[in-house]
Design an enzyme around this catalytic site. Structure first.
Site, PDB file in Angstrom:
ATOM      1  N   ARG A 185      69.384  15.270  -6.736  1.00 30.25           N
ATOM      2  CA  ARG A 185      69.868  13.895  -6.703  1.00 30.25           C
ATOM      3  C   ARG A 185      70.674  13.693  -5.418  1.00 30.25           C
ATOM      4  NH1 ARG A 185      66.453  13.031  -9.567  1.00 30.25           N
ATOM      5  NH2 ARG A 185      66.403  12.131 -11.678  1.00 30.25           N
ATOM      6  N   ASP A 198      64.947  15.651  -0.079  1.00 29.80           N
ATOM      7  CA  ASP A 198      63.929  14.860  -0.771  1.00 29.80           C
ATOM      8  C   ASP A 198      64.575  13.682  -1.489  1.00 29.80           C
ATOM      9  OD1 ASP A 198      61.163  14.480  -1.650  1.00 29.80           O
ATOM     10  OD2 ASP A 198      61.922  14.939  -3.666  1.00 29.80           O
ATOM     11  N   GLU A 257      69.212   5.756  -1.892  1.00 30.31           N
ATOM     12  CA  GLU A 257      67.764   5.613  -1.759  1.00 30.31           C
ATOM     13  C   GLU A 257      67.181   4.470  -2.577  1.00 30.31           C
ATOM     14  OE1 GLU A 257      65.492   8.350  -4.940  1.00 30.31           O
ATOM     15  OE2 GLU A 257      66.700   9.516  -3.542  1.00 30.31           O
ATOM     16  N   HIS A 291      61.525  11.464  -1.994  1.00 28.81           N
ATOM     17  CA  HIS A 291      61.630  11.764  -3.433  1.00 28.81           C
ATOM     18  C   HIS A 291      60.254  12.069  -4.023  1.00 28.81           C
ATOM     19  CE1 HIS A 291      64.620  11.029  -6.946  1.00 28.81           C
ATOM     20  NE2 HIS A 291      63.755  11.986  -7.258  1.00 28.81           N
TER      21      HIS A 291
END
Length: 341
Positions: free
Chosen positions: A231, A255, A260, A292
């Site tokens: 996260r 990632d 985001e 992600h």
């Protein structure tokens, strides 16, 4: 038949949900928009909503769903830090997909690590322009390096097994050590001091928010490599950027990103990003960002669809839902044969 309002829909979501929905007697209406206070009214008349990590399930949205007669939120993901569970308790049940493919996420974490330390992403861009120079592409061996794994749930343990294949030294921090973990547990502070590479595999909670901040970075080795596939909020982005600038951080592979929500999963190639921190991070030659996608394998997508639809079936049939969660789940033991409320 259960009528399901499916938010934040992408083409890859539909493939397995469409293939499996008849087996579970579910009629799915796909909405491309994210679930938020403006789109929550679209769920009126549906028996459940299906949401993802960047949907906004705050008190306003929860109340809107409840007032519109929606009794179930089916999260098609493992994380749930975007859900206001206190607002949902007693009004709307929440289920999730606790494990879809730990291999998908762990393997992506290793792909990010290998790309970062061997510069394969830079080499790919160069050779497409017929630049075959090796200048600036010197990496380092993973053999005998110390990797600190934060979080030893299923993903963290799979990632540890992968690292063992590279003959790396394994350190781990987890407030709830797992009895099957084959590695050395230590404090988070000790992990920061001793690790050449740190990889995050833990949930985002109030306690873990900005786990890696300025103070933590200052205790790390010079040139430390940081991997985050969990996260975004686990890492203080401003502190990370400063660590990259002053060369404390040798490389970062992300990632996920703490802001985001309105960016990832969307095509922003024709817009100017307003997030200066993300723009600066992406511009750094030793930072690798993916959007992600660690979960994105065919096996994981199948498991997500299957588990989500099974969760909905259990709710419809009045059964105890194996994957139900509420704000009390961390502190209470559910009574056998009963739902959270």
């Amino acid at each position: 038949m259960t009528r399901l309002a499916f938010f934040d829909t992408k083409s890859y979501d539909k493939f397995w949900f469409d293939r499996l929905k008849q087996d579970y007697d579910v009629d799915i209406h796909y909405f491309e928009s994210k679930l938020n206070e403006n789109t929550a009214p679209l769920a009126k008349g549906f028996d459940a909503v299906c949401a993802f990590v960047n949907d906004h399930l705050d008190e306003t949205v929860i109340n809107a769903l409840s007032e519109n007669g929606v009794p179930l939120i089916a999260m098609r993901c493992a994380g749930y830090n975007n859900v206001d569970f206190k607002a949902a308790f007693g009004k709307v049940h929440v289920v999730r997909v606790p494990a879809y493919s730990p291999y998908a996420v762990a393997e992506h974490a290793m792909a990010l690590l290998l790309s970062s330390v061997r510069h394969t992403h830079h080499s790919y861009v160069r050779t497409r322009e017929f630049n075959f120079s090796l200048n600036g592409l010197v990496g380092f061996d993973l053999f005998n390096k110390t990797i600190g794994i934060v979080g030893t749930g299923k993903i963290g343990r799979v990632f540890s097994d992968i690292c063992k294949g590279f003959k790396m030294n394994i350190l781990a921090y987890d407030p709830f050590p797992h009895p099957d973990f084959d590695g050395e547990y230590c404090s988070f502070e000790d992990l920061c001091k001793r690790s050449d590479i740190i990889s995050l595999h833990c949930p985002l909670t109030p306690e873990s928010n900005h786990l890696i901040d300025k103070a933590a970075l200052e205790t790390m080795k010079d040139g430390v490599v940081i991997i985050n596939t969990s996260r975004g909020g686990l890492v203080d982005s401003e502190a990370l950027l400063e660590g990259i600038r002053n060369k404390k951080v040798g490389a970062a592979a992300l990632d996920v990103y703490e802001e985001e929500g309105e960016l990832f999963y969307e095509d922003r190639s024709n817009t100017i990003l307003e997030d200066d921190t993300l723009m600066l991070l992406i511009s750094m030659p030793n930072v690798l960002v993916t959007s992600h996608q660690a979960f994105l394998t065919d096996e994981a997508l199948h498991n997500i669809a299957n588990t989500t639809l099974e969760n909905i079936k259990q709710f419809r049939e009045g059964l105890v839902m194996d994957n139900e969660i509420c704000y009390r789940c961390d502190t209470c033991k559910r009574v056998l044969g009963q739902r959270c409320f």
